[in-house]
Scaffold this motif. Structure first.
Motif, PDB file in Angstrom:
ATOM      1  N   UNK A  99      45.669  28.954  28.919  1.00 62.64           N
ATOM      2  CA  UNK A  99      45.073  28.307  30.088  1.00 62.64           C
ATOM      3  C   UNK A  99      46.099  27.440  30.818  1.00 62.64           C
ATOM      4  N   UNK A 100      46.931  26.726  30.060  1.00 66.82           N
ATOM      5  CA  UNK A 100      47.974  25.908  30.685  1.00 66.82           C
ATOM      6  C   UNK A 100      48.882  26.770  31.563  1.00 66.82           C
ATOM      7  N   UNK A 101      49.274  27.913  31.018  1.00 67.17           N
ATOM      8  CA  UNK A 101      50.226  28.747  31.758  1.00 67.17           C
ATOM      9  C   UNK A 101      49.547  29.497  32.910  1.00 67.17           C
ATOM     10  N   UNK A 102      48.262  29.763  32.774  1.00 67.02           N
ATOM     11  CA  UNK A 102      47.531  30.368  33.893  1.00 67.02           C
ATOM     12  C   UNK A 102      47.506  29.392  35.068  1.00 67.02           C
ATOM     13  N   UNK A 103      47.175  28.133  34.777  1.00 65.77           N
ATOM     14  CA  UNK A 103      47.189  27.109  35.833  1.00 65.77           C
ATOM     15  C   UNK A 103      48.569  27.020  36.482  1.00 65.77           C
ATOM     16  N   UNK A 104      49.599  26.991  35.626  1.00 64.29           N
ATOM     17  CA  UNK A 104      50.958  26.851  36.135  1.00 64.29           C
ATOM     18  C   UNK A 104      51.338  28.037  37.011  1.00 64.29           C
ATOM     19  N   UNK A 105      50.896  29.224  36.614  1.00 63.32           N
ATOM     20  CA  UNK A 105      51.213  30.413  37.407  1.00 63.32           C
ATOM     21  C   UNK A 105      50.634  30.314  38.808  1.00 63.32           C
ATOM     22  N   UNK A 106      49.387  29.868  38.890  1.00 63.81           N
ATOM     23  CA  UNK A 106      48.749  29.725  40.201  1.00 63.81           C
ATOM     24  C   UNK A 106      49.468  28.647  41.011  1.00 63.81           C
ATOM     25  N   UNK A 107      49.803  27.550  40.367  1.00 64.13           N
ATOM     26  CA  UNK A 107      50.490  26.466  41.076  1.00 64.13           C
ATOM     27  C   UNK A 107      51.873  26.908  41.556  1.00 64.13           C
ATOM     28  N   UNK A 108      52.494  27.858  40.856  1.00 64.63           N
ATOM     29  CA  UNK A 108      53.784  28.389  41.295  1.00 64.63           C
ATOM     30  C   UNK A 108      53.627  29.336  42.479  1.00 64.63           C
ATOM     31  N   UNK A 109      52.374  29.751  42.741  1.00 62.95           N
ATOM     32  CA  UNK A 109      52.120  30.598  43.898  1.00 62.95           C
ATOM     33  C   UNK A 109      51.601  31.992  43.591  1.00 62.95           C
ATOM     34  N   UNK A 110      51.311  32.272  42.324  1.00 65.05           N
ATOM     35  CA  UNK A 110      50.808  33.614  41.984  1.00 65.05           C
ATOM     36  C   UNK A 110      49.462  33.876  42.654  1.00 65.05           C
ATOM     37  N   UNK A 111      49.196  35.164  42.919  1.00 63.86           N
ATOM     38  CA  UNK A 111      47.946  35.551  43.572  1.00 63.86           C
ATOM     39  C   UNK A 111      46.800  35.739  42.591  1.00 63.86           C
ATOM     40  N   UNK A 112      47.066  35.575  41.307  1.00 62.32           N
ATOM     41  CA  UNK A 112      46.000  35.737  40.334  1.00 62.32           C
ATOM     42  C   UNK A 112      46.555  35.826  38.931  1.00 62.32           C
ATOM     43  N   UNK A 113      45.640  36.027  37.980  1.00 60.26           N
ATOM     44  CA  UNK A 113      46.054  36.116  36.574  1.00 60.26           C
ATOM     45  C   UNK A 113      45.360  37.281  35.896  1.00 60.26           C
ATOM     46  N   UNK A 114      45.999  37.769  34.841  1.00 64.87           N
ATOM     47  CA  UNK A 114      45.400  38.779  33.977  1.00 64.87           C
ATOM     48  C   UNK A 114      45.526  38.267  32.553  1.00 64.87           C
ATOM     49  N   UNK A 115      44.398  38.195  31.850  1.00 64.54           N
ATOM     50  CA  UNK A 115      44.424  37.617  30.500  1.00 64.54           C
ATOM     51  C   UNK A 115      43.628  38.469  29.524  1.00 64.54           C
ATOM     52  N   UNK A 116      43.981  38.291  28.250  1.00 61.98           N
ATOM     53  CA  UNK A 116      43.249  38.993  27.194  1.00 61.98           C
ATOM     54  C   UNK A 116      42.134  38.096  26.668  1.00 61.98           C
ATOM     55  N   UNK A 117      40.896  38.629  26.670  1.00 59.07           N
ATOM     56  CA  UNK A 117      39.747  37.871  26.156  1.00 59.07           C
ATOM     57  C   UNK A 117      39.000  38.745  25.147  1.00 59.07           C
ATOM     58  N   UNK A 118      38.265  38.077  24.296  1.00 59.93           N
ATOM     59  CA  UNK A 118      37.487  38.796  23.272  1.00 59.93           C
ATOM     60  C   UNK A 118      36.359  37.875  22.844  1.00 59.93           C
ATOM     61  N   UNK A 119      35.249  38.479  22.442  1.00 57.56           N
ATOM     62  CA  UNK A 119      34.123  37.676  21.966  1.00 57.56           C
ATOM     63  C   UNK A 119      34.566  36.851  20.755  1.00 57.56           C
ATOM     64  N   UNK A 120      35.332  37.509  19.869  1.00 51.37           N
ATOM     65  CA  UNK A 120      35.834  36.831  18.678  1.00 51.37           C
ATOM     66  C   UNK A 120      37.285  37.272  18.438  1.00 51.37           C
ATOM     67  N   UNK A 121      38.236  36.511  18.998  1.00 57.34           N
ATOM     68  CA  UNK A 121      39.641  36.937  18.919  1.00 57.34           C
ATOM     69  C   UNK A 121      40.114  37.197  17.490  1.00 57.34           C
ATOM     70  N   UNK A 122      39.530  36.516  16.516  1.00 60.23           N
ATOM     71  CA  UNK A 122      40.003  36.738  15.138  1.00 60.23           C
ATOM     72  C   UNK A 122      39.663  38.144  14.658  1.00 60.23           C
ATOM     73  N   UNK A 123      38.705  38.804  15.349  1.00 61.88           N
ATOM     74  CA  UNK A 123      38.318  40.156  14.957  1.00 61.88           C
ATOM     75  C   UNK A 123      38.919  41.235  15.863  1.00 61.88           C
ATOM     76  N   UNK A 124      39.739  40.834  16.834  1.00 67.08           N
ATOM     77  CA  UNK A 124      40.300  41.835  17.748  1.00 67.08           C
ATOM     78  C   UNK A 124      41.187  42.810  16.976  1.00 67.08           C
ATOM     79  N   UNK A 125      41.193  44.083  17.424  1.00 70.58           N
ATOM     80  CA  UNK A 125      41.968  45.103  16.718  1.00 70.58           C
ATOM     81  C   UNK A 125      43.465  44.952  16.976  1.00 70.58           C
ATOM     82  N   UNK A 126      43.822  44.230  18.040  1.00 69.69           N
ATOM     83  CA  UNK A 126      45.247  44.019  18.333  1.00 69.69           C
ATOM     84  C   UNK A 126      45.392  42.734  19.144  1.00 69.69           C
ATOM     85  N   UNK A 127      46.533  42.064  19.022  1.00 70.32           N
ATOM     86  CA  UNK A 127      46.881  40.899  19.842  1.00 70.32           C
ATOM     87  C   UNK A 127      45.910  39.724  19.734  1.00 70.32           C
ATOM     88  N   UNK A 128      45.198  39.609  18.602  1.00 67.66           N
ATOM     89  CA  UNK A 128      44.185  38.556  18.476  1.00 67.66           C
ATOM     90  C   UNK A 128      44.732  37.159  18.708  1.00 67.66           C
TER      91      UNK A 128
END
Lengths: 343, 343, 343, 343
Positions: C281-310
């Protein structure tokens, strides 16, 4: 700018150029080679041109150096620099072999290492007395006590000694003991320290900072040389990259590049460069094959008991093999013609 | 997991283990060495243990490989892998010499280069027919026409040929012409392409990506090997660092590291690694001294006229010197005892 | 070279320039802006000058672009590029929010995530169906089955869908399902793949390779655009450095640099960029403040159970906060005057 | 190890623990927080356990710190450290704004800059009097004269002043003039210098070395703190990467990471970080959005006339905009709930 004197220019012709430059507030550094004498001029380019030096008797030509380093550049000193230290010539016909423990530990341990590496053909003994450590809570070295042990080892074996100095205020103390003052990687751009070792006139082993460019490295040599000390030995010891299997990435590319840009001798330190004893001999050989004038490595009677850097330290037996292999490759290379591009 | 069979295990004992593994849905890769036969097992560790394989007749022991790569790991195949290509053995007693132009240009030019490098002792001719170029507007290679010229050069000289393939769809076409399929640095993690060259069974020259770790590199070799193709030749070609005097930083540290972790042969590419013709021979020597099994370099009759990469391309005369020096260092190294740490 | 037409140039005047260029074998790319129409010309500079185009009716001037990328450069298209996808405009007045699991796992899990991020204001759902994995033994994605689940989620929520395509042969299949074709970091210089997605005309999310320079990134955009596809969305996702506390180093410097050099919209991916959910979240905010047009992030209902990149995946609740904060900073920034240097 | 005292532990209970530790030769550092008092213990872990400290009156518990830095770690000091300097609190409710020329040049120029940044809301004036320069021939700063001008500017405006000190021997002189001693990036691991500034007790602005890891940075803070000086302000100023469009790569990822690992305030320096005036405001905003406690930037009345670093220096007008934007984003962020993961 470099003033190249004619072959056979007289001392008084040389003196006249030197005096003229100094009288105008310009820096003038004399370099007397086998065949040619050159004078490095530091200062405003415009001023030099106004003086009409090219018309003085004994002056062959004026050469502009396009690098930001001048005294360290190959054009200023076309021949390789050779530095004699206790009878061994760094940059000379034999590869320089420097070995010793990361830290000076006990007097007995140090003497044992010194005798062993002497038998294997080493020219110098290295050992840290003042240690730069990332943590304030780690062993910081024995200080002057360590220097005394090193001097004792020199006394007994005839090996020259190399040790690091970390602050300008300690340069006189360390210089009193050692033959070669080492500037560590973390201090490569510690400019007050560079000036201080420059003023001693003693040989300096200048390690490349782990994230410094080759140009910055030669600029740091220039700091030392600009104080009147031409005795700089460069030492590549690994740079920081993304790779994690090795502690650093020993950058052997820097060896031929530095030899092209500069006349200063260059050694490699495979111990810090790769960070694992297993690969030290391989990288020592590779360094010599790339054209390095010698190697500096960490050795210990029992690396598992070393007070610091044990995992990158080789045994005395391994050093004996390393020394043999390094000499053999260096000897073989004398039979090769220089690459056409370098003639 | 690796199943190590007893010395002298019978074929039927080996078959029984293979069948049991496959019947449980596990991957089983057979590697028959001079003295021992091992079976690499890919799949859930728990399953392997349930099968009680260690109690089967002919089974010596089960070894766990702690690296994420299995088939590419040294424990799976303790001896060095040797790959015979048109009579020359990569990883064998002589250093492998591969040379040729960056891009295949004209038929005549290519033949002239081929004959010259053959005289200097090269074993293979390299040349780009399909070129990965940063710009869509740069010359993209002659395509199949280039492959035909390479095949003609092989016909005339007996040299094996190496050329890059950039997409899965073109693997059959390129494989029809070349002896060795090259995977370029930019495609080191192009997994569909790795699988496609894996399926051909042909020797693959796998360049290290310019920012890939050694572990990722060996994982990419694993992709090829997992398709049943054990003929992978690794090639270090320089990594990206902050240094700007050199195009890349040829990472020779990777050579002994890879030889420790893996049984696959490893070459170095000093042309891309350092990026300036002036330093190519120095780095080729250093690569061999570090333990590489050979070199691959860019050569041209007149580098100033090359259609691409001219500034890192050496002349035919320089290649002749390089070949001599590489062979001499390789020969000398046979007289050295292996480092104690590697026994 | 860029041909800038006069304000109000007629269609026939534009056609005449286009035809003349094409008749001489030059590439001509038309870009119709609100006020001005420009034609990007690819080909030999000399040829362009011979044609005397500056004298044709309707032609205002000819501009030389000093970058190696042309169509992707700001001079070719002075206004920001806006790409409409299912009613949302990337590069438009609202920041683009893309979220979803690393890999598509189950249909139910994906739908739950889709509904949740829709409620939080997301515009697109991301999810890997074909996964590039370092290891051949890791989960490689559900393939077409995964694409079907994504299409189902679009059907239910109206979210656009984004998924990666890894090889030219699968572009038609993936393009049939998704709204945006993603090119992953490892494929940023997979030139055949770039050409293939270029030919579809579909929006492409082009991730920066983890060791590619900004210039190489824009050259890869140029590959896609040169095939006639102007719909390229850039995405910074972290570069490789020596730092090990973070998985990569999200290079936010690239955001203002790219906005200066190019007209293409640029997003940031803090999940891969920093690699720990805690800092996303910190880096998403920073990206927008730097001028980015948006963000793409990985989300999961329960990250500890994600099959990859939890470990770099945030929860649905955290995404809700992130979306709020990103929108608030983006909104605030509209009240700022542009920096004087950018006017 | 950290000894956490019970809420309401008496002074004599605290003293007893301190004395016991010291009597056993262990380092003991007291940190008195709003609610809890903790004692950092430096020394052999075994010794601490032998002492039975957990059974002493007033002791709540003993916490092991798994980081190599202790005093700089968050567990040692759970609240954010706040450092008051001439009425402004670094790490407090308002973002810290520091600005000034790269080098102190003329007295008049400096005063003009000081008055202007004061009007824009700056809290401190920065300016180099002793300058670390790569070249021995570049302007090395005005020395003590420069410090006097800075003191004059403080006198006139009330701004605190920050200036770099480069060697232990000059620490007393510089400390006499400045409010904050700056340690430059090249000296981040100059351990004698760190100890010397530690002994002054004065606030220290510790810049991250351009190739130092976050862990090494915090270890350098530890060096200062271990001398009894808790007033360390961290400053991220860009790291070295392969990218060449920017001078360095400002690593904003370091901001949330450092705030998680440590209690020390952290600023960002976008001027050195990105190296081009055009992008400084963007990166200042991004730094604040990432969570930084303030910014330090190079400003000049006329950057084109600056004696050093002109191309990364912004104008006084641009600084006014920057200050406004930084404050607005900082203010907005106070309305956000902390990310769930950080509670």
């Amino acid at each position: 700018m470099i003033v190249v004197m004619k072959e056979g220019a007289s001392q008084s012709e040389i003196d006249r150029v030197m005096e003229l430059l100094k009288s105008k507030g310009l820096g003038a550094h004399l370099s007397v080679g086998v065949e040619t004498t050159v004078i490095g001029v530091i200062g405003a380019k415009e001023k030099v041109h106004e003086l009409g030096i090219e018309t003085l008797p004994g002056v062959e030509k004026i050469v502009t150096v396009s690098y930001p380093f001048k005294l360290a550049s190959r054009p200023f000193h076309p021949d390789d620099t050779r530095i004699e230290i206790r009878g061994h010539v760094v940059g000379g016909p034999e590869p320089t072999l420097i070995a010793g423990p990361c830290s000076v530990e006990t007097r007995e341990g140090l003497l044992e290492i010194a005798h062993a590496i002497k038998r294997s053909g080493a020219h110098m003994l290295r050992g840290g007395a003042f240690k730069p450590r990332s943590s304030p809570y780690s062993f910081q070295g024995l200080g002057e006590e360590g220097l005394k042990y090193l001097a004792d080892a020199r006394e007994e074996t005839g090996l020259a000694i190399v040790s690091e100095v970390m602050e300008p205020g300690l340069v006189p103390l360390v210089a009193e003991y050692v033959d070669v003052l080492q500037i560590g990687a973390r201090n490569m751009q510690n400019f007050p320290l560079l000036k201080a070792v420059g003023r001693t006139g003693k040989p300096v082993l200048l390690k490349r900072g782990f994230s410094n460019t080759i140009e910055e490295w030669l600029m740091s040599a220039e700091y030392i040389m600009a104080e009147g000390n031409p005795n700089v030995i460069l030492c590549e010891r690994g740079i920081r990259t993304f790779e994690t299997y090795t502690r650093n990435t020993l950058d052997l590319n820097a060896v031929p590049v530095v030899k092209h840009l500069s006349h200063l001798p260059v050694l490699v330190d495979p111990s810090h460069g790769v960070g694992h004893a297993r690969y030290v001999t391989d990288m020592a050989r590779a360094g010599i094959a790339a054209g390095a004038h010698g190697v500096i490595v960490e050795v210990h009677k029992d690396p598992t008991q070393a007070w610091s850097d044990g995992n990158q330290t080789i045994t005395l037996e391994e050093f004996d093999q390393l020394a043999h292999q390094v000499r053999a490759i260096h000897q073989l290379m004398k039979t090769f013609e220089p690459a056409a591009s370098l003639v």
